[in-house]
Design a protein around this motif. Structure first.
Motif, PDB file in Angstrom:
ATOM      1  N   THR A 112     -54.373 -28.746  65.579  1.00 55.37           N
ATOM      2  CA  THR A 112     -53.133 -28.834  64.807  1.00 55.37           C
ATOM      3  C   THR A 112     -53.400 -29.564  63.503  1.00 55.37           C
ATOM      4  O   THR A 112     -53.993 -30.640  63.498  1.00 55.37           O
ATOM      5  CB  THR A 112     -52.038 -29.571  65.601  1.00 55.37           C
ATOM      6  N   VAL A 113     -52.959 -28.972  62.400  1.00 55.28           N
ATOM      7  CA  VAL A 113     -53.170 -29.572  61.082  1.00 55.28           C
ATOM      8  C   VAL A 113     -51.877 -29.533  60.275  1.00 55.28           C
ATOM      9  O   VAL A 113     -50.957 -28.763  60.578  1.00 55.28           O
ATOM     10  CB  VAL A 113     -54.276 -28.836  60.285  1.00 55.28           C
ATOM     11  N   CYS A 114     -51.818 -30.373  59.259  1.00 48.62           N
ATOM     12  CA  CYS A 114     -50.783 -30.287  58.232  1.00 48.62           C
ATOM     13  C   CYS A 114     -51.439 -29.622  57.027  1.00 48.62           C
ATOM     14  O   CYS A 114     -52.515 -30.038  56.597  1.00 48.62           O
ATOM     15  CB  CYS A 114     -50.261 -31.676  57.878  1.00 48.62           C
ATOM     16  N   GLU A 115     -50.800 -28.586  56.492  1.00 47.86           N
ATOM     17  CA  GLU A 115     -51.448 -27.744  55.489  1.00 47.86           C
ATOM     18  C   GLU A 115     -50.615 -27.623  54.214  1.00 47.86           C
ATOM     19  O   GLU A 115     -49.444 -27.277  54.258  1.00 47.86           O
ATOM     20  CB  GLU A 115     -51.690 -26.359  56.098  1.00 47.86           C
ATOM     21  N   ALA A 134     -54.181 -37.722  61.981  1.00 49.83           N
ATOM     22  CA  ALA A 134     -54.186 -38.600  60.810  1.00 49.83           C
ATOM     23  C   ALA A 134     -52.789 -38.732  60.226  1.00 49.83           C
ATOM     24  O   ALA A 134     -52.387 -39.808  59.774  1.00 49.83           O
ATOM     25  CB  ALA A 134     -55.152 -38.062  59.750  1.00 49.83           C
ATOM     26  N   MET A 135     -52.019 -37.643  60.235  1.00 53.11           N
ATOM     27  CA  MET A 135     -50.669 -37.691  59.698  1.00 53.11           C
ATOM     28  C   MET A 135     -49.792 -38.615  60.529  1.00 53.11           C
ATOM     29  O   MET A 135     -48.959 -39.359  60.000  1.00 53.11           O
ATOM     30  CB  MET A 135     -50.071 -36.280  59.660  1.00 53.11           C
ATOM     31  N   CYS A 136     -49.975 -38.602  61.842  1.00 52.27           N
ATOM     32  CA  CYS A 136     -49.218 -39.517  62.704  1.00 52.27           C
ATOM     33  C   CYS A 136     -49.557 -40.964  62.366  1.00 52.27           C
ATOM     34  O   CYS A 136     -48.686 -41.829  62.357  1.00 52.27           O
ATOM     35  CB  CYS A 136     -49.525 -39.228  64.168  1.00 52.27           C
ATOM     36  N   LYS A 137     -50.826 -41.232  62.089  1.00 57.82           N
ATOM     37  CA  LYS A 137     -51.236 -42.587  61.735  1.00 57.82           C
ATOM     38  C   LYS A 137     -50.617 -43.042  60.424  1.00 57.82           C
ATOM     39  O   LYS A 137     -50.415 -44.231  60.189  1.00 57.82           O
ATOM     40  CB  LYS A 137     -52.770 -42.662  61.627  1.00 57.82           C
ATOM     41  N   ALA A 138     -50.318 -42.078  59.539  1.00 57.03           N
ATOM     42  CA  ALA A 138     -49.766 -42.425  58.229  1.00 57.03           C
ATOM     43  C   ALA A 138     -48.291 -42.795  58.293  1.00 57.03           C
ATOM     44  O   ALA A 138     -47.739 -43.347  57.349  1.00 57.03           O
ATOM     45  CB  ALA A 138     -49.958 -41.266  57.255  1.00 57.03           C
ATOM     46  N   MET A 139     -47.660 -42.511  59.417  1.00 60.27           N
ATOM     47  CA  MET A 139     -46.265 -42.888  59.579  1.00 60.27           C
ATOM     48  C   MET A 139     -46.157 -44.328  60.071  1.00 60.27           C
ATOM     49  O   MET A 139     -47.154 -44.999  60.313  1.00 60.27           O
ATOM     50  CB  MET A 139     -45.580 -41.924  60.543  1.00 60.27           C
ATOM     51  N   ASN A 140     -44.961 -44.798  60.244  1.00 62.59           N
ATOM     52  CA  ASN A 140     -44.763 -46.213  60.540  1.00 62.59           C
ATOM     53  C   ASN A 140     -45.275 -46.650  61.896  1.00 62.59           C
ATOM     54  O   ASN A 140     -45.861 -47.727  62.032  1.00 62.59           O
ATOM     55  CB  ASN A 140     -43.278 -46.561  60.431  1.00 62.59           C
ATOM     56  N   SER A 141     -45.044 -45.854  62.938  1.00 63.01           N
ATOM     57  CA  SER A 141     -45.438 -46.272  64.277  1.00 63.01           C
ATOM     58  C   SER A 141     -46.717 -45.583  64.699  1.00 63.01           C
ATOM     59  O   SER A 141     -47.152 -44.603  64.108  1.00 63.01           O
ATOM     60  CB  SER A 141     -44.328 -45.952  65.281  1.00 63.01           C
ATOM     61  N   GLY A 142     -47.344 -46.092  65.753  1.00 63.93           N
ATOM     62  CA  GLY A 142     -48.586 -45.525  66.234  1.00 63.93           C
ATOM     63  C   GLY A 142     -48.441 -44.094  66.695  1.00 63.93           C
ATOM     64  O   GLY A 142     -49.337 -43.284  66.549  1.00 63.93           O
ATOM     65  N   CYS A 143     -47.268 -43.748  67.275  1.00 67.43           N
ATOM     66  CA  CYS A 143     -47.051 -42.379  67.742  1.00 67.43           C
ATOM     67  C   CYS A 143     -46.480 -41.504  66.649  1.00 67.43           C
ATOM     68  O   CYS A 143     -46.288 -40.313  66.834  1.00 67.43           O
ATOM     69  CB  CYS A 143     -46.130 -42.379  68.959  1.00 67.43           C
ATOM     70  N   TYR A 230     -59.875 -26.173  52.320  1.00 65.43           N
ATOM     71  CA  TYR A 230     -60.311 -27.545  52.040  1.00 65.43           C
ATOM     72  C   TYR A 230     -59.863 -28.409  53.228  1.00 65.43           C
ATOM     73  O   TYR A 230     -58.700 -28.770  53.340  1.00 65.43           O
ATOM     74  CB  TYR A 230     -59.668 -28.076  50.761  1.00 65.43           C
ATOM     75  N   TYR A 231     -60.781 -28.716  54.121  1.00 66.88           N
ATOM     76  CA  TYR A 231     -60.454 -29.497  55.318  1.00 66.88           C
ATOM     77  C   TYR A 231     -60.862 -30.948  55.086  1.00 66.88           C
ATOM     78  O   TYR A 231     -62.027 -31.244  54.844  1.00 66.88           O
ATOM     79  CB  TYR A 231     -61.182 -28.931  56.532  1.00 66.88           C
ATOM     80  N   ALA A 232     -59.881 -31.843  55.155  1.00 66.07           N
ATOM     81  CA  ALA A 232     -60.139 -33.260  54.862  1.00 66.07           C
ATOM     82  C   ALA A 232     -60.295 -34.062  56.152  1.00 66.07           C
ATOM     83  O   ALA A 232     -59.303 -34.407  56.805  1.00 66.07           O
ATOM     84  CB  ALA A 232     -59.007 -33.836  54.018  1.00 66.07           C
ATOM     85  N   ASP A 233     -61.537 -34.323  56.536  1.00 62.95           N
ATOM     86  CA  ASP A 233     -61.776 -35.212  57.666  1.00 62.95           C
ATOM     87  C   ASP A 233     -61.225 -36.589  57.295  1.00 62.95           C
ATOM     88  O   ASP A 233     -61.478 -37.087  56.187  1.00 62.95           O
ATOM     89  CB  ASP A 233     -63.275 -35.303  57.955  1.00 62.95           C
ATOM     90  N   THR A 234     -60.445 -37.193  58.168  1.00 68.53           N
ATOM     91  CA  THR A 234     -59.690 -38.399  57.805  1.00 68.53           C
ATOM     92  C   THR A 234     -59.864 -39.492  58.855  1.00 68.53           C
ATOM     93  O   THR A 234     -59.773 -39.221  60.054  1.00 68.53           O
ATOM     94  CB  THR A 234     -58.192 -38.077  57.666  1.00 68.53           C
ATOM     95  N   PHE A 235     -60.146 -40.721  58.411  1.00 69.72           N
ATOM     96  CA  PHE A 235     -60.300 -41.830  59.339  1.00 69.72           C
ATOM     97  C   PHE A 235     -59.249 -42.892  59.058  1.00 69.72           C
ATOM     98  O   PHE A 235     -58.567 -42.871  58.029  1.00 69.72           O
ATOM     99  CB  PHE A 235     -61.714 -42.419  59.254  1.00 69.72           C
ATOM    100  N   CYS A 236     -59.105 -43.831  59.987  1.00 68.63           N
ATOM    101  CA  CYS A 236     -58.096 -44.875  59.884  1.00 68.63           C
ATOM    102  C   CYS A 236     -58.782 -46.235  59.709  1.00 68.63           C
ATOM    103  O   CYS A 236     -59.739 -46.547  60.429  1.00 68.63           O
ATOM    104  CB  CYS A 236     -57.213 -44.871  61.126  1.00 68.63           C
ATOM    105  N   LEU A 237     -58.288 -47.028  58.765  1.00 66.37           N
ATOM    106  CA  LEU A 237     -58.874 -48.345  58.529  1.00 66.37           C
ATOM    107  C   LEU A 237     -58.608 -49.303  59.676  1.00 66.37           C
ATOM    108  O   LEU A 237     -59.370 -50.218  59.905  1.00 66.37           O
ATOM    109  CB  LEU A 237     -58.329 -48.945  57.230  1.00 66.37           C
TER     110      LEU A 237
END
Length: 241
Positions: A112-115, A134-143, A230-237
């Protein structure tokens, strides 16, 4: 006394979210005002598998920008994109992504991706993809969503010498769409229930000819239908949040 009667119509939708305006700056100006930007940019460039491959990072704005929480609350998703996407940064920044599942060429995997979509010069149709996790991580809560309020996802797009800041709104309907998509992707994907042996055999051949079942993860990839992926592999700090 006049009686008001409310009716429902599937074709009538409530007012949309307010339009999002983008803010564009040069990397020089951002570096002067964002103490940790140069370090972040070097780290993003360093983890690229391919110099032309998109890469992203999710983190608290205060951590990303080297400032206190008073001036930068919440999280943001920062994407370092290929230089060729510099003319399209604003079009990407004000766009709300589409939630979808993408299959590997051999049809044995689904993600599943956001495109985000853009029309590229030369007739190609560009698709920028970020993993749903990664998109879930960008929101306020962990879920990803509390279910009580609408959520704004702050995005920062970087390419060439330009940086554009904007984002998009998500609500409960978007989250339900994301949940529905993930219900049939990842560990929930059952390829042998969907595809017959003949389809899987031809898919395996196509993957072999492409050199990989997921060539978009090792470089910008042009598929057979005029799409440039363009697939952006994304990590969380901070994986604990």
């Amino acid at each position: 006394m006049t009686k008001t009667v409310f009716t429902t119509d599937a074709n009538i939708k409530f007012l949309p979210f307010p339009d999002v305006r983008s803010t564009e700056m040069s990397l020089t100006n951002v570096s002067e005002n964002w103490p940790t930007f140069d370090k972040l940019l070097r780290e993003l460039s360093g983890i690229r598998v391919n110099p032309n491959l998109p890469v992203g990072v999710v983190g608290y704005k205060s951590l990303l920008g080297g400032c206190d929480e008073l001036h930068a609350s919440g999280k943001a998703l920062v994407l370092l994109l290929p230089d060729e996407l510099t003319p399209y940064l604003e079009a990407l920044a004000v766009q709300k992504p589409h939630i979808c599942n993408i299959h590997s060429i051999d049809l044995l995997q689904s993600e599943t991706v956001c495109e985000w979509s853009i029309n590229l010069i030369g007739g190609k149709f560009g698709k920028l993809q970020v993993p749903e996790s990664a998109m879930c991580k960008a929101m306020n809560s962990g879920c990803g969503f509390q279910g009580k309020t609408d959520s704004f996802v702050h995005m920062v797009f970087i390419a060439g010498n330009q940086i554009v800041s904007a984002g998009f709104w998500m609500d409960a309907v978007d989250v339900m769409s994301m949940q529905a998509a993930t219900a049939s992707s990842g560990i929930n994907y059952r390829p042998y229930r969907i595809w017959d042996d003949t389809e899987l055999t031809y898919a395996a051949i196509r993957a072999k000819n492409a050199g990989s079942p997921t060539p978009w993860k090792t470089g910008v990839w042009d598929d057979s239908t005029h799409n440039r992926i363009y697939y952006a592999d994304t990590f969380c700090l901070d994986e604990s949040n």
